[in-house]
Design an enzyme around this catalytic site. Structure first.
Site, mmCIF file in Angstrom:
data_model
loop_
_atom_site.group_PDB
_atom_site.id
_atom_site.type_symbol
_atom_site.label_atom_id
_atom_site.label_comp_id
_atom_site.label_asym_id
_atom_site.label_seq_id
_atom_site.Cartn_x
_atom_site.Cartn_y
_atom_site.Cartn_z
ATOM 1 N N LYS A 129 0.851 -1.194 0.000
ATOM 2 C CA LYS A 129 0.000 0.000 0.000
ATOM 3 C C LYS A 129 0.879 1.234 0.000
ATOM 4 O O LYS A 129 1.697 1.438 0.891
ATOM 5 C CB LYS A 129 -0.867 -0.027 1.255
ATOM 6 C CG LYS A 129 -1.663 1.223 1.469
ATOM 7 C CD LYS A 129 -2.558 1.025 2.664
ATOM 8 C CE LYS A 129 -3.354 2.247 2.947
ATOM 9 N NZ LYS A 129 -4.234 2.036 4.109
ATOM 10 N N LYS A 178 -2.377 -1.449 -3.557
ATOM 11 C CA LYS A 178 -3.251 -0.281 -3.483
ATOM 12 C C LYS A 178 -2.441 1.001 -3.512
ATOM 13 O O LYS A 178 -1.420 1.087 -2.821
ATOM 14 C CB LYS A 178 -3.999 -0.382 -2.144
ATOM 15 C CG LYS A 178 -4.801 0.781 -1.772
ATOM 16 C CD LYS A 178 -5.279 0.562 -0.365
ATOM 17 C CE LYS A 178 -6.244 1.626 0.004
ATOM 18 N NZ LYS A 178 -6.611 1.514 1.406
HETATM 19 O O1 PB1 Z 1 -10.561 4.323 -1.273
HETATM 20 C C1 PB1 Z 1 -9.565 4.696 -0.643
HETATM 21 O O2 PB1 Z 1 -8.990 5.774 -0.850
HETATM 22 C C2 PB1 Z 1 -9.029 3.765 0.413
HETATM 23 C C3 PB1 Z 1 -8.208 4.460 1.491
HETATM 24 C C4 PB1 Z 1 -7.657 3.461 2.483
HETATM 25 C C5 PB1 Z 1 -8.664 2.497 3.000
HETATM 26 N N1 PB1 Z 1 -8.086 1.268 3.336
HETATM 27 C C6 PB1 Z 1 -6.856 4.133 3.517
HETATM 28 C C7 PB1 Z 1 -5.827 5.053 3.013
HETATM 29 C C8 PB1 Z 1 -5.542 6.299 3.812
HETATM 30 O O3 PB1 Z 1 -6.459 7.028 4.136
HETATM 31 O O4 PB1 Z 1 -4.370 6.493 4.082
HETATM 32 C C9 PB1 Z 1 -7.222 4.041 4.932
HETATM 33 C C10 PB1 Z 1 -6.064 3.644 5.817
HETATM 34 N N2 PB1 Z 1 -6.412 2.888 6.924
#
Ligand code: PB1
Length: 347
Positions: A210, A263
């Site tokens: 990520k 991601k």
């Molecule tokens: O759709 C998205 O942007 C997903 C964002 C994601 C959700 N898992 C995160 C990213 C972020 O805000 O840094 C949340 C992190 N726990």
């Protein structure tokens, strides 16, 4: 001048004539490998809030809503009838307080903890995955527990995340998906699930790879989860680092994750491909994040291209790169197009 036209089969150009391979839709399908998009290849992210009758459209993500339990049930009934197979649940607290350790991430009043048994009861065949993180529940908005200097306390963070995953598992979810990026949280979750006798019926989908991305902006609006100070660059991967992506996936596979995720999606297709090649035995998810949703939504709204055709091409690129499942806010529309026969797998 290509002299191949005279039928000289030994002519070197003979090997370079490729238009003979895809002039018909079925020929194109045969040349398109395993890129089909069916409901099983889609996971729908849903936001559930601590107000049972809420239905709040998210300004930064038109067409995407925060749901109270009662409204979520109504919407999922419609989508399951269209073929929905899996959801990824994000809790959003508007009434419950936030604190330094995210107490309400797994309290009895947490909307995810309350939603899971209800959804299991009403939608017995739906796979329920739960995002596991602290950012939506901590007053500082970061994904772990902090020292006074703002650095992470890793052990306390991964133990807290393990507790949250265990709470969702006990509530009945099928999949826990830690999105925090703390080192060791997959092992901590597996350990707590094992101790609780749940490890064989709860799957761990790790957001292993990520990146720190501007494409999360709309989500932070949706989940009210933006960091109160600083940013997440110290614990989400640097966009330029393919090496850290490799190491992060190796780390989580070694800790026992059952499935992997990359991601965001579109800007990281090389990483999707590389991760799948490195870990063929692990189902690979790709998350078409909120900023990707907004980008495509608004471009189509502005008439830059046809939404369905753009999504067909984009989701096909995720599958071609190696993704086995796509987390997408466009899932409802895609299910509708698949159900009506308008979704064109190969054209
Ligand atoms: O759709 C998205 O942007 C997903 C964002 C994601 C959700 N898992 C995160 C990213 C972020 O805000 O840094 C949340 C992190 N726990």
């Amino acid at each position: 001048m290509n002299s191949f036209g005279n039928g000289d089969i030994d002519h070197p150009d003979a090997a370079r004539v490729i238009h003979s391979g895809y002039f018909h839709p079925l020929l194109r399908k045969w040349n398109s490998g395993n890129t089909e998009i069916t409901p099983s290849h889609l996971m729908y992210p849903v936001f559930v809030v601590d107000n049972d009758d809420a239905l709040e459209e998210i300004a930064s993500m038109p067409g995407v809503y925060r749901y109270g339990l009662n409204k979520l049930k109504e919407e999922l009934k419609r989508l399951v009838a269209l073929g929905l197979k899996s959801i990824l649940v994000f809790g959003v607290i508007e009434k419950l307080p936030k604190d330094a350790t995210g107490t309400n991430a797994d309290s009895p009043d947490n909307p995810v903890v309350k939603a899971i048994p209800l959804l299991r009861q009403h939608f017995p065949d739906l796979i329920i995955a739960c995002d596991v993180c602290l950012c939506a529940y901590t007053e500082h908005g970061h994904c772990g527990i902090l020292n006074k200097d703002g650095s992470f306390i890793n052990e306390a963070s991964i133990y807290r995340l393990g507790q949250i995953a265990l709470s969702y598992a006990k509530a009945g979810c099928h999949v826990v998906a830690p999105s925090d990026m703390m080192d060791g949280r997959v092992g901590a979750i597996k350990q707590l699930l094992t101790q609780a006798g749940l490890v064989s019926r709860v799957c761990v989908l790790s957001y292993a790879v990520k990146f720190s991305s501007t494409f999360y902006g709309p989500f932070r609006d949706a989940a009210k989860s933006a960091p109160a100070h600083g940013d997440r660059k110290a614990y989400q991967l640097p966009p330029g680092s393919s090496g850290l992506a490799t190491r992060a996936a190796l780390r989580d596979v070694a800790e026992g994750c059952d499935m992997l995720m990359v991601k965001p999606g579109l800007a990281y297709l090389d990483i999707v491909h590389k991760t799948k090649l490195a870990h063929p035995a692990h189902p690979l998810f790709v998350y078409q994040v909120s900023g990707e949703y907004a980008m495509i939504y608004h471009a189509a709204k502005a008439g830059s291209f046809d939404l369905r055709v753009a999504l067909q091409e984009t989701l096909t690129s995720f599958r071609r790169a190696g993704a086995d499942c796509i987390v997408s806010y466009f899932t409802p529309q895609i299910l509708q197009w698949i159900s009506s026969g308008e979704w064109q797998q190969y054209k």
